[in-house]
Write a protein that holds these residues in place. Structure first.
Motif, PDB file in Angstrom:
ATOM      1  N   VAL A   1       0.902  -1.107   0.044  1.00 16.53           N
ATOM      2  CA  VAL A   1       0.078   0.143  -0.029  1.00 16.53           C
ATOM      3  C   VAL A   1       0.740   1.206  -0.271  1.00 16.53           C
ATOM      4  N   THR A   2       1.955   1.465   0.787  1.00 18.16           N
ATOM      5  CA  THR A   2       2.775   2.565   0.786  1.00 18.16           C
ATOM      6  C   THR A   2       3.806   2.517   0.108  1.00 18.16           C
ATOM      7  N   GLY A   3       4.252   1.415  -0.625  1.00 18.08           N
ATOM      8  CA  GLY A   3       5.824   1.472  -1.163  1.00 18.08           C
ATOM      9  C   GLY A   3       6.900   1.441  -0.401  1.00 18.08           C
ATOM     10  N   GLU A   4       6.611   1.493   0.942  1.00 18.01           N
ATOM     11  CA  GLU A   4       7.731   1.761   1.984  1.00 18.01           C
ATOM     12  C   GLU A   4       8.100   0.167   2.666  1.00 18.01           C
ATOM     13  N   GLU A   5       9.230  -0.057   2.359  1.00 17.09           N
ATOM     14  CA  GLU A   5       9.815  -1.313   2.864  1.00 17.09           C
ATOM     15  C   GLU A   5      10.300  -1.092   4.288  1.00 17.09           C
ATOM     16  N   PHE A   6       9.873  -2.205   5.329  1.00 23.45           N
ATOM     17  CA  PHE A   6      10.126  -2.105   6.652  1.00 23.45           C
ATOM     18  C   PHE A   6       9.401  -0.989   7.333  1.00 23.45           C
ATOM     19  N   GLY A   7       8.009  -0.602   6.841  1.00 24.53           N
ATOM     20  CA  GLY A   7       7.453   0.744   7.377  1.00 24.53           C
ATOM     21  C   GLY A   7       6.745   0.213   8.842  1.00 24.53           C
ATOM     22  N   LEU A   8       6.366  -0.774   9.036  1.00 17.82           N
ATOM     23  CA  LEU A   8       5.747  -1.443  10.191  1.00 17.82           C
ATOM     24  C   LEU A   8       6.684  -1.576  11.354  1.00 17.82           C
ATOM     25  N   GLU A   9       7.974  -2.161  10.748  1.00 17.33           N
ATOM     26  CA  GLU A   9       9.154  -2.264  11.736  1.00 17.33           C
ATOM     27  C   GLU A   9       9.519  -0.772  12.265  1.00 17.33           C
ATOM     28  N   ARG A  10       9.401   0.261  11.411  1.00 19.62           N
ATOM     29  CA  ARG A  10       9.905   1.631  11.914  1.00 19.62           C
ATOM     30  C   ARG A  10       8.843   2.061  12.935  1.00 19.62           C
ATOM     31  N   LEU A  11       7.569   1.566  12.798  1.00 20.16           N
ATOM     32  CA  LEU A  11       6.597   2.030  13.723  1.00 20.16           C
ATOM     33  C   LEU A  11       6.542   1.043  14.983  1.00 20.16           C
ATOM     34  N   GLY A  12       7.732   0.317  15.098  1.00 18.48           N
ATOM     35  CA  GLY A  12       7.749  -0.439  16.289  1.00 18.48           C
ATOM     36  C   GLY A  12       6.986  -1.903  16.378  1.00 18.48           C
ATOM     37  N   LEU A  13       6.573  -2.169  15.098  1.00 15.74           N
ATOM     38  CA  LEU A  13       5.728  -3.301  14.831  1.00 15.74           C
ATOM     39  C   LEU A  13       6.534  -4.516  14.306  1.00 15.74           C
ATOM     40  N   ALA A  14       7.503  -4.674  14.426  1.00 13.57           N
ATOM     41  CA  ALA A  14       8.652  -5.822  13.942  1.00 13.57           C
ATOM     42  C   ALA A  14       8.043  -7.153  14.250  1.00 13.57           C
ATOM     43  N   VAL A  15       8.042  -8.107  13.219  1.00 11.97           N
ATOM     44  CA  VAL A  15       7.935  -9.508  13.568  1.00 11.97           C
ATOM     45  C   VAL A  15       9.029 -10.135  14.591  1.00 11.97           C
ATOM     46  N   ALA A  16       8.445 -10.639  15.804  1.00 11.94           N
ATOM     47  CA  ALA A  16       9.476 -10.923  16.575  1.00 11.94           C
ATOM     48  C   ALA A  16       9.074 -12.289  17.295  1.00 11.94           C
ATOM     49  N   ALA A  17      10.014 -13.324  17.854  1.00 12.50           N
ATOM     50  CA  ALA A  17       9.597 -14.124  18.397  1.00 12.50           C
ATOM     51  C   ALA A  17       9.128 -14.126  19.806  1.00 12.50           C
ATOM     52  N   SER A  18       8.181 -14.904  20.507  1.00 10.14           N
ATOM     53  CA  SER A  18       7.504 -14.406  21.735  1.00 10.14           C
ATOM     54  C   SER A  18       8.610 -14.604  22.876  1.00 10.14           C
ATOM     55  N   ARG A  19       8.526 -13.895  23.872  1.00 10.94           N
ATOM     56  CA  ARG A  19       9.250 -13.824  24.805  1.00 10.94           C
ATOM     57  C   ARG A  19       8.511 -13.530  26.168  1.00 10.94           C
ATOM     58  N   PRO A  20       7.936 -14.702  26.885  1.00 12.28           N
ATOM     59  CA  PRO A  20       6.973 -14.410  28.050  1.00 12.28           C
ATOM     60  C   PRO A  20       7.854 -13.447  29.062  1.00 12.28           C
TER      61      PRO A  20
END
Length: 188
Positions: free
Chosen positions: A138-157
């Motif tokens: 939608v944005t043409g921006e790579e890693f846009g969600l990561e820049r918003l702090g929404l990176a895919v990450a493994a769980s860490r209880p």
């Protein structure tokens, strides 16, 4: 995106034909129809919902069901829990041992793991990337969600850590689930 809209989208995704990857692609396509803020909100809700299941006891439940589970595998397990529906998911968050009553979990326990198909495994890793792919499209921006702090990450209880590899402790904390999968451990 409201909580209700999030769960409706997940429910519709589960009903789509194909395998989990194809269903995740369907989610991506649906998200591209939303404004950018809707895509971001989906990613945030996904993080919050999975975060609710990010507990040591849930990780122990994942280990029982899948006969072991890495941090990355635990995140995929949390995403798979979404496929069971909102009511089951929310109940499992409160009481992970309640998974012993879920038909899909009972079906896994009834068969040796070597007989599980790829679609039987309790994971849905590809869902984690749906919002990221939609946002980029939608944005043409790579890693846009990561820049918003929404990176895919493994769980860490976080708090209340305990030894989830201690079978005796797991049996105390998850008695029904442990009993359901006891045959696997007896024949291993």
């Amino acid at each position: 995106m409201t909580d209700e809209a999030f769960w409706q989208l997940i429910g519709r995704a589960v009903e789509q034909p194909g395998d989990r990857d194809e269903r995740a692609e369907w989610v991506t396509e649906e998200l591209t129809r939303l404004p950018v803020a809707g895509v971001v909100e989906f990613a945030r809700r996904l993080a919050v919902v999975c975060g609710a299941a990010d507990t040591w006891t849930m990780w122990a439940a994942a280990r029982v069901v899948a006969d072991g589970c890495s941090a990355e595998g635990f995140r995929s397990f949390q995403l798979w829990l979404l496929t069971l529906g909102r009511a089951v998911f929310e109940r499992a968050v409160v009481d992970p041992d309640s998974l012993a009553e879920v038909a899909q979990v009972r079906a896994l326990a009834a068969r040796p793991m070597r007989e599980w198909s790829d679609q039987d495994w309790p994971e849905w890793e590809s869902l984690d990337f749906a919002a990221h792919e939609a946002h980029q499209e939608v944005t043409g921006e790579e890693f846009g969600l990561e820049r918003l702090g929404l990176a895919v990450a493994a769980s860490r209880p976080g708090a209340d850590a305990w030894d989830i590899a201690d079978e005796d402790e797991v049996a105390v904390r998850l008695p029904r689930l442990s009993a359901l999968f006891a045959d696997r451990h007896a024949t291993a």
